[in-house]
Write a protein that holds these residues in place. Structure first.
Motif, short mmCIF file in Angstrom:
data_model
loop_
_atom_site.label_atom_id
_atom_site.label_comp_id
_atom_site.label_asym_id
_atom_site.label_seq_id
_atom_site.Cartn_x
_atom_site.Cartn_y
_atom_site.Cartn_z
N THR A 160 0.81 -1.22 0.00
CA THR A 160 0.00 0.00 0.00
C THR A 160 0.85 1.26 0.00
O THR A 160 0.30 2.36 -0.06
N LEU A 161 2.15 1.11 0.07
CA LEU A 161 3.04 2.28 0.12
C LEU A 161 3.51 2.65 -1.29
O LEU A 161 4.24 1.88 -1.93
N VAL A 162 3.08 3.80 -1.77
CA VAL A 162 3.57 4.29 -3.05
C VAL A 162 5.00 4.82 -2.89
O VAL A 162 5.85 4.65 -3.76
N THR A 163 5.28 5.46 -1.79
CA THR A 163 6.62 5.95 -1.46
C THR A 163 6.95 5.54 -0.04
O THR A 163 6.17 5.81 0.88
N ASN A 164 8.07 4.86 0.14
CA ASN A 164 8.53 4.53 1.49
C ASN A 164 9.62 5.51 1.91
O ASN A 164 10.16 6.25 1.08
N SER A 165 9.96 5.51 3.16
CA SER A 165 10.96 6.44 3.68
C SER A 165 11.80 5.77 4.75
O SER A 165 11.27 5.32 5.77
N PHE A 166 13.12 5.71 4.49
CA PHE A 166 14.07 5.13 5.44
C PHE A 166 15.12 6.18 5.78
O PHE A 166 15.52 6.98 4.93
N ASP A 167 15.55 6.17 7.02
CA ASP A 167 16.65 7.03 7.46
C ASP A 167 17.94 6.24 7.28
O ASP A 167 18.18 5.25 7.99
N MET A 168 18.77 6.67 6.33
CA MET A 168 19.97 5.92 5.97
C MET A 168 21.21 6.77 6.19
O MET A 168 21.23 7.95 5.85
N SER A 169 22.23 6.17 6.77
CA SER A 169 23.53 6.81 6.90
C SER A 169 24.61 5.81 6.53
O SER A 169 24.62 4.69 7.03
N LEU A 170 25.50 6.24 5.64
CA LEU A 170 26.64 5.43 5.23
C LEU A 170 27.91 6.09 5.75
O LEU A 170 28.13 7.28 5.53
N PHE A 171 28.71 5.32 6.46
CA PHE A 171 29.92 5.84 7.09
C PHE A 171 31.13 5.26 6.36
O PHE A 171 31.52 4.12 6.60
N MET A 172 31.70 6.04 5.45
CA MET A 172 32.87 5.62 4.70
C MET A 172 34.08 5.74 5.62
O MET A 172 34.51 6.83 5.98
#
Length: 530
Positions: free
Chosen positions: A441-453
């Motif tokens: 049912t989600l047309v757009t989802n939202s995740f909090d993402m952080s990539l630590f190089m």
């Protein structure tokens, strides 16, 4: 025959083209005294006085014969403005040294542009907080080129002996293309550096400035530079350096001049735009950034004074050769933090990912997503691409070989992909796959993402290892695809979204360095080299 070996190439990136907008910059001096001078030494810096309304000319003592100066160097930002041929000059002040008695005359000056064809945008400045020219450490595989667009006219006729000829016309020069790779290298400014001691920076900061903003940063330290068209995209702080896109909603972002200094010639790419950067997370390598873009034209630098890799070398007869000795160009024409001990390198093997989401769409039972505090996913590779989607415009005038007249930005896009092994850990990659497959049912989802190089996820004030962090507050994740190999893996593609279509907060980039750059001659506000 002199060949150019690619491994000896040096790359300089500047927001100016090295030409003073007011004209009258000195190209050569002559008529040195042969007696009456004393106390000078090689490396002395002389601030010259003379000329009606002229200012800014400084000379570096390059060679002596006894007490007499026989050669001087003139870096680009020492050439001054407002001078005329035969202006008589005396030493107004000794910036470095304590000699006396030297005089000379101006032998040759520039017009507003040395080649008469390019708009002047200013002199190189390779020191202090408002530096505008930087040496960039690039990897093997760089490229730059400019092709021509052509039209063919052909004949097609019937008969026993048809004419079958053709003719080709040059229509226009296509926008030049350039690309190169750099390492992601954060560092900390020390007591003798070009920004405030204790603040953090990127060795490639001018490229970030052009990707995300409209001006080069001019702050010495921890004031916020972002958020307005008159400000840059970079903020230097006590524990990190920050790149945001608050100033990027513009048709034209910061234009650069890129100089490829080969062994025997220097190519200049004019009015460059940084179109995109790709950040590579290949876990067996060093963190790299792949930069690419376009330019309106490519030419060869004919005058050493407009080449950031060189300084003019004048003798008493005015002969103006050049020198590329770093002592007389670094800190004058350009900033150089490309040395192995100037900034940090990041090992991708240490990179980590944090990923979480709030309840969305009423939860999993309603075809949405349940809240997850942090997915436990170890990445095996991936990349992020930030693109400005720049378009160049070229006229199509008959009988004229046109070239590009400029560019404008398109949609700003931030996208990428991550790879990981498919596992059955709690909140692991299989859990993410299941959750996304069930979110019907989600047309757009939202995740909090952080990539630590580089891997360090602790608070910046407590960090003891270098890291570059990519924060994406609203990442739209696609359903992972399964890759079959010796170990089954999954690829997760994502797009970074702003709070709304008019916001610029798709991504925030932060860097923290532990290597301290400090080198005699650099200063954030009062160097001798400016």
């Amino acid at each position: 025959m002199a060949l150019n070996l690619s491994r000896n190439t040096k790359v300089f990136v500047s927001s100016v083209n090295g030409v003073h907008a007011s004209g009258g910059s000195v190209l050569a001096v002559d008529d040195f005294p042969t007696t009456g001078t004393s106390g000078y030494a090689v490396g002395d810096i002389l601030d010259m006085a003379g000329g009606s309304g002229a200012s800014g000319l400084q000379l570096i003592v390059a060679k002596l014969s006894g007490n007499n100066i026989t050669e001087v160097y003139i870096p680009n930002n020492y050439r001054g403005t407002g001078y005329a041929n035969d202006d008589a000059l005396t030493v107004g002040a000794n910036i470095v040294g304590s000699g006396s008695g030297f005089t000379c005359k101006v032998k040759e000056v520039t017009s507003t542009t040395a080649d008469g064809g390019r708009a002047a945008t200013g002199l190189f400045k390779g020191n202090e907080k408002d530096s505008n020219t930087f040496k960039i450490g690039v990897l093997d595989g760089y490229s730059f080129s400019q092709a021509s667009e052509t039209s063919d006219v052909t004949i097609s006729e019937a008969g026993a002996t048809p004419a079958r000829g053709s003719k080709r016309f040059n229509d226009s020069l296509a926008p030049a293309e350039w690309s190169f790779q750099t390492y992601a290298r954060p560092f900390e400014h020390g007591a003798a550096s070009y920004r405030a001691s204790g603040t953090h920076d990127f060795a490639e900061n001018i490229l970030w400035s052009a990707l995300a903003g409209q001006t080069v940063p001019t702050s010495a330290g921890s004031s916020d530079n972002s958020g307005a068209t008159t400000n840059s995209a970079i903020t230097f702080e006590a524990h990190d350096v920050k790149v945001d896109f608050e100033s990027s909603d513009a048709h034209e972002l910061l234009k650069l001049n890129i100089f490829f200094a080969l062994e025997n010639t220097t190519f200049r790419l004019n009015n460059c735009q940084v179109n995109q950067v790709e950040i590579d997370f290949s876990i067996d390598g060093i963190a790299t950034l792949s930069w690419s873009g376009n330019a309106t034209s490519i030419d060869q630098v004919e005058s050493a004074i407009e080449d950031p890799s060189k300084a003019l070398n004048c003798n008493t007869s005015g002969a103006n050769g050049s020198t590329s000795v770093a002592t007389y160009v670094e800190k004058y024409n350009y900033v150089d933090v490309t040395g192995s001990n100037d900034a940090d390198y990041l090992r991708n093997k240490l990179s980590t990912l944090t990923l979480s989401n709030l309840v969305q769409g009423g939860g999993a039972s309603a075809g949405g997503l349940d809240a997850v505090t942090n997915y436990n996913i170890a990445i095996t590779g991936g990349s992020i691409t930030i693109a400005n989607n720049v378009t160049y415009l070229t006229p199509e005038t008959l009988g004229v070989v046109d070239q590009s007249i400029g560019s404008f930005t398109g949609t700003r896009t931030v996208s990428g992909s991550l790879t990981c092994y498919l596992d059955n850990k709690t909140d692991g990659s299989n859990s993410l796959l299941t959750a996304l497959q069930g979110a019907t049912t989600l047309v757009t989802n939202s995740f909090d993402m952080s990539l630590f190089m580089g891997g360090d996820t602790t608070a910046y004030a407590s960090r003891t290892t270098p890291v570059v962090e990519f924060d994406i507050g609203q990442a739209h994740l696609s359903i992972p695809t399964i890759e079959t190999a010796d170990i089954i893996s999954a690829t997760v593609e994502f797009a970074a979204l702003g709070n709304s279509l008019s916001d610029q907060n798709e991504i925030l980039i932060k860097g923290h360095g532990v290597t301290v750059h400090s080198e005699t001659g650099y200063d954030d506000t009062s160097s001798n080299a400016v």
